[in-house]
Write an enzyme that holds these catalytic residues in place. Structure first.
Site, PDB file in Angstrom:
ATOM      1  N   SER A  84      -0.234  -6.217   9.770  1.00  0.00           N
ATOM      2  CA  SER A  84      -0.310  -4.844   9.269  1.00  0.00           C
ATOM      3  C   SER A  84      -1.697  -4.475   8.764  1.00  0.00           C
ATOM      4  CB  SER A  84       0.688  -4.657   8.118  1.00  0.00           C
ATOM      5  OG  SER A  84       2.008  -4.870   8.547  1.00  0.00           O
TER       6      SER A  84
ATOM      7  N   HIS B 249       6.839  -2.124   3.363  1.00  0.00           N
ATOM      8  CA  HIS B 249       7.388  -3.427   3.734  1.00  0.00           C
ATOM      9  C   HIS B 249       7.995  -4.157   2.534  1.00  0.00           C
ATOM     10  CE1 HIS B 249       6.243  -3.374   7.915  1.00  0.00           C
ATOM     11  NE2 HIS B 249       5.003  -3.044   7.598  1.00  0.00           N
TER      12      HIS B 249
END
Length: 426
Positions: A297, A354
């Site tokens: 990410s 997340h």
């Protein structure tokens, strides 16, 4: 995954709808047509009128759209005094009729208008596009936030999990949809068809998207997945033109390296958590040997945060581009663990997403995204978030209830050692 045709699968998910006849000319103002639609009881005439309104809206310029939203916001608002009276009556009577009146008066009439506008074929997409315009209008007319809340309320109902359809995007997917994947990719740009083919065709690459039955040709959100033997530490390796593909059954790590929302009009209606968890389940069913599910990410606000801390030696050195990779990695790690917004949440929006979905921070990497955008937003740093399937709910509860950021064991040990070293040097 089933090998039936993509369109065949989608057609099986389509709900049966009445098909409206083409809209005819209507000289009334859009305000008058909307009020007429609210008063209409006939289904067929209502569908035709709704189509006329949507067609009229589509032809409007920005100023006319703003006036339309103000009409929704002011003239189709709740009546607080009438609502207060209904609450007073129900408090005294406890009667079902008075209770029903509260429900009717508590809902702005614009919600019912939007429901009726959603009758013609293709209306759902038109209303999603309408909300995209509304989001822009709210930026200059904050009072329209009330109407935006009503849009969001209805769209959350229409796009709840029960209606979403997960489909794998492959090289055999219709070109019209592949073109939209290229257009909507928001994390790592797809440069051409060869680039897209490298992300879809090899056995160790996957792409999945959510669709809605009313918008079968429009992906809502999609995720790109790399199947690997180890957790990757750079996007350059994942997207390399020269890598050697592996057979899917020879991999044991699933890497979610790009998640892109496709519909700006659905902002604030999150599908990402559902998508990741369902794709993980699908992959584990197809490839039981997969043991590790991680992301690769971006850290989109790292540079911005460091700029606010530029008076500190480390921040200044990292921003200048002269810091060693390990120093950049440590700066990124400490940022993810300690930087908070005004509400006490992680400052980084990707981290909030997340961690809020039950992931844990697995590892942080320097020189992981050497693209122009990667250097600009995070000095090239990236992070792996791990979805440990057996711990997702537990991690989610810790984060939501206690604000705890869960770490993988190796990273936890690293942080502990760094803290001990800093105390010794103090």
């Amino acid at each position: 995954m089933s090998r039936r045709s993509f369109l065949g699968d989608m057609l099986q998910t389509l709900v049966e709808r009445s098909t409206a006849r083409p809209g005819t000319g209507d000289d009334r103002s859009i305000r008058d047509m909307c009020l007429s639609l609210l008063a209409s009881e006939g289904e067929v005439s209502g569908i035709a009128l709704a189509q006329n309104i949507l067609d009229r809206y589509k032809r409007m310029d920005t100023g006319e759209k703003l006036a339309f939203f103000q009409f929704l916001n002011v003239e189709l608002e709740i009546d607080p005094k009438a609502l207060q009276g209904a609450v007073t009556r129900f408090t005294a009577s406890n009667d079902i009729t008075d209770y029903r009146a509260i429900g009717a008066l508590a809902e702005p009439r614009r919600q019912e208008l939007l429901r009726r506008l959603n009758q013609p074929t293709g209306a759902t997409q038109a209303l999603v596009n309408m909300r995209k315009d509304l989001i822009e209008a709210v930026k200059t007319s904050p009072d329209l936030a009330r109407t935006d809340l009503d849009f969001k309320h209805l769209l959350r109902s229409w796009f709840n999990r029960g209606f979403l359809v997960l489909r794998q995007i492959s090289w055999e997917t219709p070109a019209s949809i592949l073109e939209k994947i290229v257009e909507y990719e928001a994390v790592h740009a797809i440069h051409d068809w060869d680039d897209l083919r490298r992300r879809l065709y090899p056995q160790d690459r996957r792409c999945f998207a959510f669709f809605h039955p009313s918008m079968p040709d429009e992906p809502l959100i999609f995720v790109e997945v790399a199947l690997t033997m180890t957790v990757p530490n750079s996007i350059q390796h994942v997207l390399s033109e020269n890598r050697d593909p592996r057979a899917a059954h020879e991999t044991n790590v699933a890497v979610f390296y790009s998640i892109s929302n496709c519909q700006a009009g659905l902002a604030g209606i999150s599908f990402g958590s559902l998508l990741i968890k369902q794709v993980a389940a699908e992959l584990h069913q197809e490839l039981p040997q997969l043991e590790t599910f991680v992301t690769l990410s971006p850290i989109p606000r790292l540079s911005k945060y460091l700029a606010e801390q530029k008076h500190t030696p480390r921040a200044a050195e990292v921003l200048s581009g002269t810091a060693e990779p390990e120093q950049v990695r440590e700066a990124a790690r400490d940022y993810l663990l300690s930087a908070k917004d005004a509400k006490g949440r992680p400052y980084d929006p990707v981290a909030r997403f997340h961690l809020g979905n039950g992931a844990q921070i697995y590892a942080v990497h320097a020189e992981a995204d050497l693209s122009e955008n990667g250097r600009k937003q995070s000095r090239g740093a990236m992070v792996n978030y791990q979805y440990e399937l057996s711990q997702i709910e537990q991690n989610h509860e810790k984060f939501v209830q206690e604000g705890e950021i869960c770490l993988a064991p190796a990273l936890r040990a690293e942080v502990k050692a760094a803290s001990k070293k800093n105390r010794a040097m103090a």
